[in-house]
Design a protein around this motif. Structure first.
Motif, PDB file in Angstrom:
ATOM      1  N   LYS A  18       0.837  -1.198   0.000  1.00 24.26           N
ATOM      2  CA  LYS A  18       0.000   0.000   0.000  1.00 24.26           C
ATOM      3  C   LYS A  18       0.870   1.245   0.000  1.00 24.26           C
ATOM      4  O   LYS A  18       2.068   1.183   0.268  1.00 24.26           O
ATOM      5  N   ARG A  19       0.229   2.381  -0.286  1.00 29.28           N
ATOM      6  CA  ARG A  19       0.927   3.665  -0.290  1.00 29.28           C
ATOM      7  C   ARG A  19       0.011   4.729   0.303  1.00 29.28           C
ATOM      8  O   ARG A  19      -1.164   4.800  -0.017  1.00 29.28           O
ATOM      9  N   ILE A  20       0.615   5.569   1.148  1.00 26.33           N
ATOM     10  CA  ILE A  20      -0.023   6.790   1.630  1.00 26.33           C
ATOM     11  C   ILE A  20       0.748   7.926   0.977  1.00 26.33           C
ATOM     12  O   ILE A  20       1.979   7.903   0.961  1.00 26.33           O
ATOM     13  N   SER A  21       0.037   8.921   0.443  1.00 25.28           N
ATOM     14  CA  SER A  21       0.747   9.995  -0.242  1.00 25.28           C
ATOM     15  C   SER A  21       0.022  11.320  -0.067  1.00 25.28           C
ATOM     16  O   SER A  21      -1.085  11.388   0.464  1.00 25.28           O
ATOM     17  N   SER A  22       0.654  12.353  -0.567  1.00 26.81           N
ATOM     18  CA  SER A  22       0.116  13.706  -0.512  1.00 26.81           C
ATOM     19  C   SER A  22      -0.723  14.030  -1.746  1.00 26.81           C
ATOM     20  O   SER A  22      -0.902  15.196  -2.061  1.00 26.81           O
ATOM     21  N   PHE A  23      -1.278  13.019  -2.411  1.00 27.86           N
ATOM     22  CA  PHE A  23      -2.010  13.264  -3.651  1.00 27.86           C
ATOM     23  C   PHE A  23      -3.155  14.264  -3.416  1.00 27.86           C
ATOM     24  O   PHE A  23      -3.700  14.363  -2.324  1.00 27.86           O
ATOM     25  N   ASP A  24      -3.496  14.982  -4.439  1.00 29.72           N
ATOM     26  CA  ASP A  24      -4.538  16.002  -4.380  1.00 29.72           C
ATOM     27  C   ASP A  24      -5.896  15.325  -4.274  1.00 29.72           C
ATOM     28  O   ASP A  24      -6.392  14.752  -5.236  1.00 29.72           O
ATOM     29  N   ARG A  25      -6.509  15.389  -3.100  1.00 30.38           N
ATOM     30  CA  ARG A  25      -7.790  14.721  -2.843  1.00 30.38           C
ATOM     31  C   ARG A  25      -8.934  15.330  -3.658  1.00 30.38           C
ATOM     32  O   ARG A  25      -9.985  14.728  -3.794  1.00 30.38           O
ATOM     33  N   SER A  26      -8.739  16.530  -4.217  1.00 34.17           N
ATOM     34  CA  SER A  26      -9.789  17.163  -5.027  1.00 34.17           C
ATOM     35  C   SER A  26      -9.780  16.649  -6.466  1.00 34.17           C
ATOM     36  O   SER A  26     -10.659  16.992  -7.246  1.00 34.17           O
ATOM     37  N   GLY A  27      -8.757  15.867  -6.823  1.00 36.61           N
ATOM     38  CA  GLY A  27      -8.640  15.384  -8.191  1.00 36.61           C
ATOM     39  C   GLY A  27      -7.799  16.291  -9.066  1.00 36.61           C
ATOM     40  O   GLY A  27      -7.584  16.005 -10.232  1.00 36.61           O
ATOM     41  N   GLY A  28      -7.312  17.387  -8.501  1.00 42.37           N
ATOM     42  CA  GLY A  28      -6.470  18.316  -9.253  1.00 42.37           C
ATOM     43  C   GLY A  28      -5.036  17.837  -9.318  1.00 42.37           C
ATOM     44  O   GLY A  28      -4.747  16.653  -9.133  1.00 42.37           O
ATOM     45  N   ASN A  29      -4.129  18.772  -9.530  1.00 40.47           N
ATOM     46  CA  ASN A  29      -2.730  18.410  -9.713  1.00 40.47           C
ATOM     47  C   ASN A  29      -1.816  19.014  -8.648  1.00 40.47           C
ATOM     48  O   ASN A  29      -0.612  19.070  -8.831  1.00 40.47           O
ATOM     49  N   LEU A  30      -2.358  19.475  -7.537  1.00 42.67           N
ATOM     50  CA  LEU A  30      -1.537  20.020  -6.462  1.00 42.67           C
ATOM     51  C   LEU A  30      -1.322  18.907  -5.434  1.00 42.67           C
ATOM     52  O   LEU A  30      -2.010  18.823  -4.420  1.00 42.67           O
ATOM     53  N   ASP A  31      -0.383  18.022  -5.725  1.00 46.91           N
ATOM     54  CA  ASP A  31      -0.172  16.820  -4.930  1.00 46.91           C
ATOM     55  C   ASP A  31       0.727  17.070  -3.727  1.00 46.91           C
ATOM     56  O   ASP A  31       1.749  16.411  -3.561  1.00 46.91           O
ATOM     57  N   SER A  32       0.347  18.022  -2.903  1.00 53.94           N
ATOM     58  CA  SER A  32       1.143  18.326  -1.720  1.00 53.94           C
ATOM     59  C   SER A  32       0.219  18.743  -0.590  1.00 53.94           C
ATOM     60  O   SER A  32      -0.968  18.991  -0.799  1.00 53.94           O
ATOM     61  N   VAL A  33       0.787  18.827   0.607  1.00 50.42           N
ATOM     62  CA  VAL A  33       0.081  19.374   1.758  1.00 50.42           C
ATOM     63  C   VAL A  33       0.891  20.562   2.258  1.00 50.42           C
ATOM     64  O   VAL A  33       2.085  20.685   1.960  1.00 50.42           O
ATOM     65  N   SER A  34       0.260  21.434   3.002  1.00 50.32           N
ATOM     66  CA  SER A  34       0.990  22.533   3.625  1.00 50.32           C
ATOM     67  C   SER A  34       1.130  22.230   5.113  1.00 50.32           C
ATOM     68  O   SER A  34       0.279  21.560   5.704  1.00 50.32           O
ATOM     69  N   PRO A 142       4.723  25.602   2.469  1.00 49.62           N
ATOM     70  CA  PRO A 142       3.517  25.613   1.625  1.00 49.62           C
ATOM     71  C   PRO A 142       3.355  24.359   0.771  1.00 49.62           C
ATOM     72  O   PRO A 142       2.238  24.009   0.401  1.00 49.62           O
ATOM     73  N   PHE A 143       4.470  23.683   0.470  1.00 52.03           N
ATOM     74  CA  PHE A 143       4.418  22.501  -0.388  1.00 52.03           C
ATOM     75  C   PHE A 143       5.267  21.389   0.212  1.00 52.03           C
ATOM     76  O   PHE A 143       6.498  21.471   0.216  1.00 52.03           O
ATOM     77  N   PHE A 144       4.614  20.352   0.711  1.00 49.61           N
ATOM     78  CA  PHE A 144       5.288  19.173   1.236  1.00 49.61           C
ATOM     79  C   PHE A 144       4.696  17.974   0.507  1.00 49.61           C
ATOM     80  O   PHE A 144       3.509  17.671   0.634  1.00 49.61           O
ATOM     81  N   PHE A 145       5.525  17.316  -0.308  1.00 46.90           N
ATOM     82  CA  PHE A 145       5.117  16.154  -1.106  1.00 46.90           C
ATOM     83  C   PHE A 145       5.672  14.899  -0.448  1.00 46.90           C
ATOM     84  O   PHE A 145       6.811  14.906   0.026  1.00 46.90           O
ATOM     85  N   TYR A 146       4.902  13.807  -0.459  1.00 43.51           N
ATOM     86  CA  TYR A 146       5.409  12.583   0.170  1.00 43.51           C
ATOM     87  C   TYR A 146       4.720  11.318  -0.351  1.00 43.51           C
ATOM     88  O   TYR A 146       3.602  11.367  -0.854  1.00 43.51           O
ATOM     89  N   TYR A 147       5.460  10.213  -0.225  1.00 45.05           N
ATOM     90  CA  TYR A 147       4.954   8.840  -0.368  1.00 45.05           C
ATOM     91  C   TYR A 147       5.448   8.075   0.846  1.00 45.05           C
ATOM     92  O   TYR A 147       6.603   8.244   1.256  1.00 45.05           O
ATOM     93  N   VAL A 148       4.621   7.213   1.366  1.00 42.07           N
ATOM     94  CA  VAL A 148       5.040   6.218   2.352  1.00 42.07           C
ATOM     95  C   VAL A 148       4.543   4.889   1.810  1.00 42.07           C
ATOM     96  O   VAL A 148       3.332   4.641   1.756  1.00 42.07           O
TER      97      VAL A 148
END
Length: 173
Positions: A18-34, A142-148
């Motif tokens: 499995k993977r947990i990530s910072s993907f954009d939950r709105s379906g857009g392309n801003l795949d990060s969290v602040s 403002p932009f933190f991208f990640y995969y676990v």
């Protein structure tokens, strides 16, 4: 199995990847969290037993020392105090709050300028895992991208140890 890759050909139906990530939950392309200044963000909360196999982070922040001012913590099996507590850069092999390329067998900071942080240490847990980032800077991240990336196991055998890392600063006279 005589080698690390020897187990690659064996299928275990009891293990899920499995993977947990910072993907954009709105379906857009801003795949990060602040992560606002002075706050802590849960990066991964995993229930049950498993093994974290890979962590990837990259971030943007105006603080030039964010690699020292962002603190990574990991908790295993519902523990109150973290088994891992380290500034982000130091954990990934980038000391002194600086950003630069670094490569070893379990850790890498690459490509140019060491922007992408990778960890390949296997981190087993028997009853849940939690990874957090605390922003101790006075600047927002403002932009933190990640995969676990992790595996879910039915149970974790008793001999499976828990990963620990601790960072310490001491001023000596």
């Amino acid at each position: 199995m005589n080698s690390i890759l020897g187990a690659v050909t064996f299928i275990n139906n009891d293990i899920l990847s499995k993977r947990i990530s910072s993907f954009d939950r709105s379906g857009g392309n801003l795949d990060s969290v602040s992560i606002p200044a002075g706050t802590t963000k849960d990066i991964a909360v995993i229930e049950g037993a498993g093994i974290i196999k890979h962590i990837w982070f990259t971030l943007y922040c105006e603080d030039p020392f964010i690699r020292r001012n962002a603190v990574l913590r990991m908790y295993w099996d519902g523990e109150e105090h973290p088994s891992v507590e380290s500034p982000l850069g130091d954990f990934f092999g980038q000391g002194w709050g600086e950003r630069y390329p670094f490569c070893s067998l379990p850790l890498a900071a690459a490509p140019a300028d060491g922007q992408a942080l990778n960890c390949y240490f296997h981190m087993p847990f028997g009853n849940g895992a939690r990874i957090t980032i605390e922003n101790q800077s006075d600047k927002d991240i403002p932009f933190f991208f990640y995969y676990v990336d992790y595996e879910v196991h039915p149970t974790m055998p008793d001999p499976a140890g828990r990963f620990h890392a601790w960072w310490n600063r001491e001023i000596t006279a």
